[in-house]
Design a protein around this motif. Sequence first.
Motif, PDB file in Angstrom:
ATOM      1  N   VAL A 139      -7.135   9.330   0.104  1.00  0.00           N
ATOM      2  CA  VAL A 139      -7.262  10.714   0.557  1.00  0.00           C
ATOM      3  C   VAL A 139      -6.028  11.453   0.053  1.00  0.00           C
ATOM      4  N   CYS A 140      -6.235  12.383  -0.870  1.00  0.00           N
ATOM      5  CA  CYS A 140      -5.105  13.058  -1.507  1.00  0.00           C
ATOM      6  C   CYS A 140      -5.292  14.564  -1.493  1.00  0.00           C
TER       7      CYS A 140
ATOM      8  N   ALA B 101      -2.952   9.532   1.704  1.00  0.00           N
ATOM      9  CA  ALA B 101      -3.123   8.441   2.665  1.00  0.00           C
ATOM     10  C   ALA B 101      -4.143   7.467   2.082  1.00  0.00           C
ATOM     11  N   ILE B 102      -4.014   6.221   2.492  1.00  0.00           N
ATOM     12  CA  ILE B 102      -5.005   5.212   2.149  1.00  0.00           C
ATOM     13  C   ILE B 102      -5.586   4.716   3.466  1.00  0.00           C
ATOM     14  N   LEU B 103      -6.908   4.889   3.604  1.00  0.00           N
ATOM     15  CA  LEU B 103      -7.604   4.505   4.826  1.00  0.00           C
ATOM     16  C   LEU B 103      -8.443   3.264   4.574  1.00  0.00           C
TER      17      LEU B 103
ATOM     18  N   ALA C 184      -1.540   3.286   4.569  1.00  0.00           N
ATOM     19  CA  ALA C 184      -0.292   3.911   4.110  1.00  0.00           C
ATOM     20  C   ALA C 184      -0.495   5.418   4.122  1.00  0.00           C
ATOM     21  N   THR C 185       0.602   6.152   4.266  1.00  0.00           N
ATOM     22  CA  THR C 185       0.507   7.615   4.264  1.00  0.00           C
ATOM     23  C   THR C 185       1.834   8.219   3.829  1.00  0.00           C
ATOM     24  N   SER C 186       1.762   9.432   3.322  1.00  0.00           N
ATOM     25  CA  SER C 186       2.984  10.142   2.965  1.00  0.00           C
ATOM     26  C   SER C 186       3.555  10.795   4.224  1.00  0.00           C
TER      27      SER C 186
ATOM     28  N   TRP D 156       0.834  -1.204   0.000  1.00  0.00           N
ATOM     29  CA  TRP D 156       0.000   0.000   0.000  1.00  0.00           C
ATOM     30  C   TRP D 156       0.865   1.249   0.000  1.00  0.00           C
ATOM     31  N   GLN D 157       2.000   1.186   0.692  1.00  0.00           N
ATOM     32  CA  GLN D 157       2.891   2.356   0.714  1.00  0.00           C
ATOM     33  C   GLN D 157       3.418   2.665  -0.680  1.00  0.00           C
ATOM     34  N   THR D 158       3.641   1.643  -1.486  1.00  0.00           N
ATOM     35  CA  THR D 158       4.111   1.861  -2.858  1.00  0.00           C
ATOM     36  C   THR D 158       3.064   2.613  -3.675  1.00  0.00           C
ATOM     37  N   TYR D 159       1.788   2.314  -3.457  1.00  0.00           N
ATOM     38  CA  TYR D 159       0.737   3.058  -4.162  1.00  0.00           C
ATOM     39  C   TYR D 159       0.813   4.540  -3.812  1.00  0.00           C
ATOM     40  N   VAL D 160       1.018   4.855  -2.529  1.00  0.00           N
ATOM     41  CA  VAL D 160       1.139   6.251  -2.111  1.00  0.00           C
ATOM     42  C   VAL D 160       2.376   6.882  -2.730  1.00  0.00           C
TER      43      VAL D 160
END
Length: 126
Positions: A98-99, A21-23, A31-33, A3-7
Amino acid sequence: MSWQTYVDTNLLGSGRVSHAAILGLKGGVWATSSGFALTPEEQRTIVSTFDAPDTAQANGIRAAGRKYFCLKADGRSVYGKQGADGIVCVKTAQCVLVCVYLSPIVPGEANKVVESLGDYLISAGF
């Protein structure tokens, strides 16, 4: 893919998203930046917005301590603005993207990136 790779790659790596972030729909940050911290209350409110879009239209959208004026809210996407900056949230079967984009990035560029990743995740069952 994590998931972090998607972010990091699909969202921030596009150059069209500043923070992301992905919630999980059932709770938790997948994952989050770096430096993009959503409070537990903000997380719950964003996830629940897709079940009651009128709430975002009446109250705006809060993320990482900033409030955005709601431009669009439905069962799939929520768009908001604060000055020249904005937020794009897209719901999939299991998560919410969430971007946030910061000027000089324009809304259409950010929306396209986030919606495209949302389409991909939906097609993959996520």
